[in-house]
Design a protein around this motif. Sequence first.
Motif, mmCIF file in Angstrom:
data_model
loop_
_atom_site.group_PDB
_atom_site.id
_atom_site.type_symbol
_atom_site.label_atom_id
_atom_site.label_comp_id
_atom_site.label_asym_id
_atom_site.label_seq_id
_atom_site.Cartn_x
_atom_site.Cartn_y
_atom_site.Cartn_z
ATOM 1 N N GLY A 322 0.803 -1.216 0.000
ATOM 2 C CA GLY A 322 0.000 0.000 0.000
ATOM 3 C C GLY A 322 0.835 1.263 0.000
ATOM 4 O O GLY A 322 2.077 1.245 0.003
ATOM 5 N N SER A 323 0.148 2.383 0.048
ATOM 6 C CA SER A 323 0.801 3.684 -0.023
ATOM 7 C C SER A 323 1.335 4.167 1.316
ATOM 8 O O SER A 323 2.176 5.069 1.371
ATOM 9 N N ASP A 324 0.854 3.591 2.411
ATOM 10 C CA ASP A 324 1.353 3.963 3.741
ATOM 11 C C ASP A 324 2.687 3.252 3.974
ATOM 12 O O ASP A 324 2.723 2.058 4.289
ATOM 13 N N GLU A 325 3.775 3.980 3.801
ATOM 14 C CA GLU A 325 5.105 3.354 3.835
ATOM 15 C C GLU A 325 5.423 2.760 5.210
ATOM 16 O O GLU A 325 6.015 1.680 5.303
#
Length: 758
Positions: A322-325
């Motif tokens: 996902g985009s939440d690193e």
Amino acid sequence: MSHDGIGPRAVMRSAAFLTAGVLAVPALAGCGSDDPAGKPLATGDIGRADRARVADGGTLRWAVDTAPATLNTFQSDADATTTRIAQAVLPSLYRMDSRGRPVRNPDYLESAEVVETEPKQVVLYKLNQQAVWSDGREIGAADFAAQWRALSGKDTAYWTARNAGYDRIEKIERGKGNLEVKVTFSRPYADWRSLFTPLYPKDVMGTPDSFNDGARKKLKVTAGPFTVKKVDGKEDEVTLTRSVRWWGDPAKLSTIVLRAVPRDKRISALAAGTVDLAEIDPSAVRRITAAALEQSASSPLMGPGAKRSAADDLRSWAIANGSDEEAADEEISAREKLRGKTAKYARQQKALGGFEVRKSLEPAYTQLALNGADGPLADERVRRAVARALDRKAIAEAVLEPLGLPAQPVGSHLALSGQAAYADNSGALGRQDTKEARALLADAGWVPGGRVEEKKEEGEKAAGSQGEKDGGSEEDSETGSEGGDDGTYIVGEDNEEGGDDKEGGDSGENGDSGADGGEGGGDNKAPQDSGTGTQHLEQGSAPGAYAPRGTAAPARAEAAPVAKDGKALTLRFVLPSGPGSDTLRTVADRISTMLERIGIRTKISKVDDESYFKDHIASGEYDLALYSWPATAFPATDARPVYAKPVPGADGSLNVEQNYTRVGTDQVDQLFDQAITTLDDSERRSLLRKADSRIWAAAGSIPLFQRPQLTAARKNLANVGAFGFRTPVYEDMGFLKKSAQGPTGAPGAKSAEPPAGD
């Protein structure tokens, strides 16, 4: 110490080896069909093989609970490992057969019999003429006499743990020759066969110094198929090597290494190849059983991530990509850890495929102890009520059926099925009867009602936290687990309107009716009488009491907590908290649920293993507790201190001996005293059975089930495993020759015991 195992040290109860079931001889007469002793519930499982099929040489690495603090079994800090070593390196005049009965060991004794009874009892031992100590000296009367003097109790310089039987000896002398030993008793002693096993050389028993210190870490002189080579305190292991002076069948193994391995580390040790034999718990049994299946079949059942669903895996993948690193990094790390654990598990399972589980029942039973010193359980009626509330059959089934072992409750305090003194005397107490249990409580003044505790807030868990559980809390009536009542049986005690729906039929919002705070409507909403707004009651129902159609009333509906003088009857149930205690916790939950049904609450307290026995059981800091006692072949001697009536000391203290329930009677003491002096076997058994009946009636302890004995063994190991009653024959243990192994390395013959005396 395993509290799912023996509570007190086995040495305190004498006779052969008692804590781990380590217990060929002439056959005994078979049990008749009318013999109340019956047969053992389970035979031993040792991978039995003829000696010709066993290879010469090899090292057996055997996991034990602890490295021994002493090699002297007659000292107070001796343990199961001490006894195991003694069996391999020292004379045992008598050993236990597969029915838990003593039989003469021909490697040491040609014969032993009572030759005189008047005016004194005299026993004449005729020794095997080949029996010698490892220094070449003959075993003889001097060794018998030294052991008697050390253990008689007359010389307090000897730090002995027990002197039962030895204190009745008047003298020991040589017979007609060096191979005869004549023992004269000052008082009749029925259990004379329990003496001189093990037999130590006079080098150990001859002086207080040699007894107290000389045999703690080494045994210079031995007389068995093995000898003690080294006691390594740093490595927590003892090494035994084959004795060159042994006159019997030569030992097949060249070395036995007894290595201390904690119970919760044994699967890892087995998989790593550092041990070949280990007693294990039920969870380890499942691991080894699964390892025997094909990998594709076993992997979904157990192991890291086994409970993860496809949805869990999809969610994990989505987070990792996902985009939440930050969340992705955490998830990737967790996935890598899981893969590592899974790979390790797979490697272990592959290694465990070389082992099998050998199982039997130990010569020991688990009991519920009731502390009768003070408090509510000082009243015999309350103790009997507790006992009558228990479904002992259900408890035994819960523990033993999942293991494939016979699930029969134990019927005697003094022996187990198959042993000579056994008879099911539980009828002296009476069978499980909830109604009678309540009547006993009422007779003692404990009745439903009275102030018991402040009402808990809605939604608050009734059970305590972190191992403490209010016995009045809601539990599953079958498993004893928390959670119990699911709220489908509702009593509208706060509904003054007789069940009117104040919110247009959504009764779940205020909890007056409906499903305990759940949403209203559906099956939880009572039908409306058109035009009146009042609830329609079926004939025979009461306003405010409803359940979905087909819902049964809770099992505890009639089991209101009992109280006396405004105080609820709550018993403190003490349990160990360490590894290996899962079975005891399961049993305690079952018992708590059964007691709740008669209005008795329990408060479970989990304590450290090391303090469990010393600081709670022995000191009397408990109401209810679970621990195990070994069943010996000599109950007249060994069981008396366990059930003796406590005696007040001169300083005001109470001498309880080993009677940690503090419940005893003069009549039981008298029956034991009669039994120990009765040389007639049949009469002695009758006296012991009478004593057991009275122990049942006093309800100080309630035998529950014979303990399971679960052993992991390499498939090519022979004549070792779950021994049941039988004393191990160390010289026969070994690894099968390749030609004698089956296709998977297992013994070709069925892993089982021969008949008694074979």
